[in-house]
Design a protein around this motif. Sequence first.
Motif, short mmCIF file in Angstrom:
data_model
loop_
_atom_site.label_atom_id
_atom_site.label_comp_id
_atom_site.label_asym_id
_atom_site.label_seq_id
_atom_site.Cartn_x
_atom_site.Cartn_y
_atom_site.Cartn_z
N ILE A 84 -82.04 46.14 -7.37
CA ILE A 84 -82.21 45.87 -8.80
C ILE A 84 -83.34 44.88 -9.00
O ILE A 84 -83.70 44.13 -8.10
CB ILE A 84 -80.91 45.35 -9.45
CG1 ILE A 84 -80.53 43.97 -8.90
CG2 ILE A 84 -79.77 46.34 -9.27
CD1 ILE A 84 -79.39 43.32 -9.64
N THR B 89 -84.52 41.82 -11.65
CA THR B 89 -84.06 40.96 -12.74
C THR B 89 -85.14 40.87 -13.80
O THR B 89 -86.27 41.32 -13.62
CB THR B 89 -83.73 39.55 -12.23
OG1 THR B 89 -84.93 38.93 -11.77
CG2 THR B 89 -82.70 39.59 -11.12
N ASN B 90 -84.78 40.24 -14.92
CA ASN B 90 -85.77 40.08 -16.00
C ASN B 90 -86.89 39.12 -15.60
O ASN B 90 -87.92 39.09 -16.24
CB ASN B 90 -85.10 39.63 -17.29
CG ASN B 90 -84.31 38.35 -17.12
OD1 ASN B 90 -83.88 38.03 -16.02
ND2 ASN B 90 -84.11 37.62 -18.19
N ARG C 226 -78.35 38.73 -16.09
CA ARG C 226 -77.04 38.22 -15.71
C ARG C 226 -76.32 37.68 -16.92
O ARG C 226 -76.88 36.93 -17.71
CB ARG C 226 -77.21 37.12 -14.66
CG ARG C 226 -75.90 36.67 -14.12
CD ARG C 226 -76.08 35.98 -12.80
NE ARG C 226 -74.84 35.34 -12.49
CZ ARG C 226 -74.69 34.05 -12.32
NH1 ARG C 226 -75.73 33.27 -12.33
NH2 ARG C 226 -73.53 33.55 -12.06
N TYR D 9 -73.67 41.78 -14.71
CA TYR D 9 -75.06 42.04 -15.08
C TYR D 9 -75.10 43.12 -16.16
O TYR D 9 -74.27 44.03 -16.17
CB TYR D 9 -75.88 42.50 -13.87
CG TYR D 9 -76.36 41.37 -13.00
CD1 TYR D 9 -77.63 40.84 -13.17
CD2 TYR D 9 -75.56 40.84 -12.02
CE1 TYR D 9 -78.07 39.80 -12.38
CE2 TYR D 9 -76.00 39.80 -11.22
CZ TYR D 9 -77.26 39.30 -11.41
OH TYR D 9 -77.70 38.26 -10.63
N HIS D 10 -76.09 43.01 -17.04
CA HIS D 10 -76.34 44.03 -18.06
C HIS D 10 -77.68 44.69 -17.75
O HIS D 10 -78.67 44.00 -17.51
CB HIS D 10 -76.39 43.39 -19.45
CG HIS D 10 -76.85 44.33 -20.52
ND1 HIS D 10 -76.07 45.37 -20.97
CD2 HIS D 10 -78.02 44.40 -21.20
CE1 HIS D 10 -76.74 46.03 -21.89
NE2 HIS D 10 -77.92 45.46 -22.05
N ARG D 11 -77.69 46.02 -17.79
CA ARG D 11 -78.92 46.76 -17.49
C ARG D 11 -79.64 47.11 -18.79
O ARG D 11 -79.08 47.72 -19.68
CB ARG D 11 -78.63 48.03 -16.71
CG ARG D 11 -79.90 48.73 -16.35
CD ARG D 11 -79.66 49.88 -15.44
NE ARG D 11 -80.98 50.40 -15.07
CZ ARG D 11 -81.20 51.60 -14.66
NH1 ARG D 11 -80.21 52.44 -14.53
NH2 ARG D 11 -82.41 52.00 -14.37
N HIS D 12 -80.94 46.76 -18.86
CA HIS D 12 -81.79 47.10 -20.00
C HIS D 12 -82.28 48.53 -19.88
O HIS D 12 -82.18 49.15 -18.82
CB HIS D 12 -83.01 46.17 -20.06
CG HIS D 12 -82.76 44.95 -20.88
ND1 HIS D 12 -83.23 44.81 -22.15
CD2 HIS D 12 -82.09 43.82 -20.61
CE1 HIS D 12 -82.88 43.65 -22.63
NE2 HIS D 12 -82.19 43.02 -21.71
N THR E 147 -84.51 46.68 -15.99
CA THR E 147 -84.28 45.32 -15.51
C THR E 147 -82.84 44.92 -15.79
O THR E 147 -82.18 45.49 -16.65
CB THR E 147 -85.24 44.32 -16.18
OG1 THR E 147 -85.02 44.36 -17.60
CG2 THR E 147 -86.68 44.63 -15.86
N TYR E 148 -82.36 43.94 -15.03
CA TYR E 148 -80.99 43.47 -15.16
C TYR E 148 -81.00 42.02 -15.64
O TYR E 148 -81.82 41.22 -15.21
CB TYR E 148 -80.27 43.53 -13.81
CG TYR E 148 -79.89 44.92 -13.39
CD1 TYR E 148 -78.55 45.33 -13.49
CD2 TYR E 148 -80.81 45.83 -12.91
CE1 TYR E 148 -78.19 46.61 -13.11
CE2 TYR E 148 -80.45 47.10 -12.54
CZ TYR E 148 -79.14 47.49 -12.64
OH TYR E 148 -78.78 48.75 -12.26
#
Length: 157
Positions: free
Chosen positions: A81, A83-84, A155, A145-148, A152-153
């Motif tokens: 994954i 991250t942002n 937290r 985690y939230h997926r955009h 991107t993920y």
Amino acid sequence: MTLSKMKTQNKEELKARKRIAERLRYQRIINDPIKREQLKEKERRNYQRKKEMRIQSLIKDNYYEEEDATNTGDRQIATMIVTNYGKHLLMFNQYVYCKHCNQKQGVRWKCTRNASRGCNAYVIVSSAGIIVKANGVHTHDPPKYHRHNDGTYIRLY
């Protein structure tokens, strides 16, 4: 003087001449502002290309698989994954791991809560993308985690 010594000496002289010629060529480029700028631009492009290749190799196989020894045919999937912030992490069994070091067996990924919670869980992934070893004993709950839409993920706390 033997023939082999003469060949060795000739090779060394040839290498020395090549080094001198390369130094002179480099000095001409450095002294000419247009050629110097072209050289810098070429180096920037090469650096960017290598950087993109490293990222593509990380993302190319978006998941890693582990064959469960007790139940044949059951596969556990580890996902790469982003991250942002642009950091690459490994998600395996809902837990998140960051790259720790390279080993003979492959790349060792340690739990992201290693420092804050003293979690010693880790995963070793081979260069072929196979999970070689997984020590999945965590001292905390899995992070959320939230997926955009862009992949991107973020937290969630």
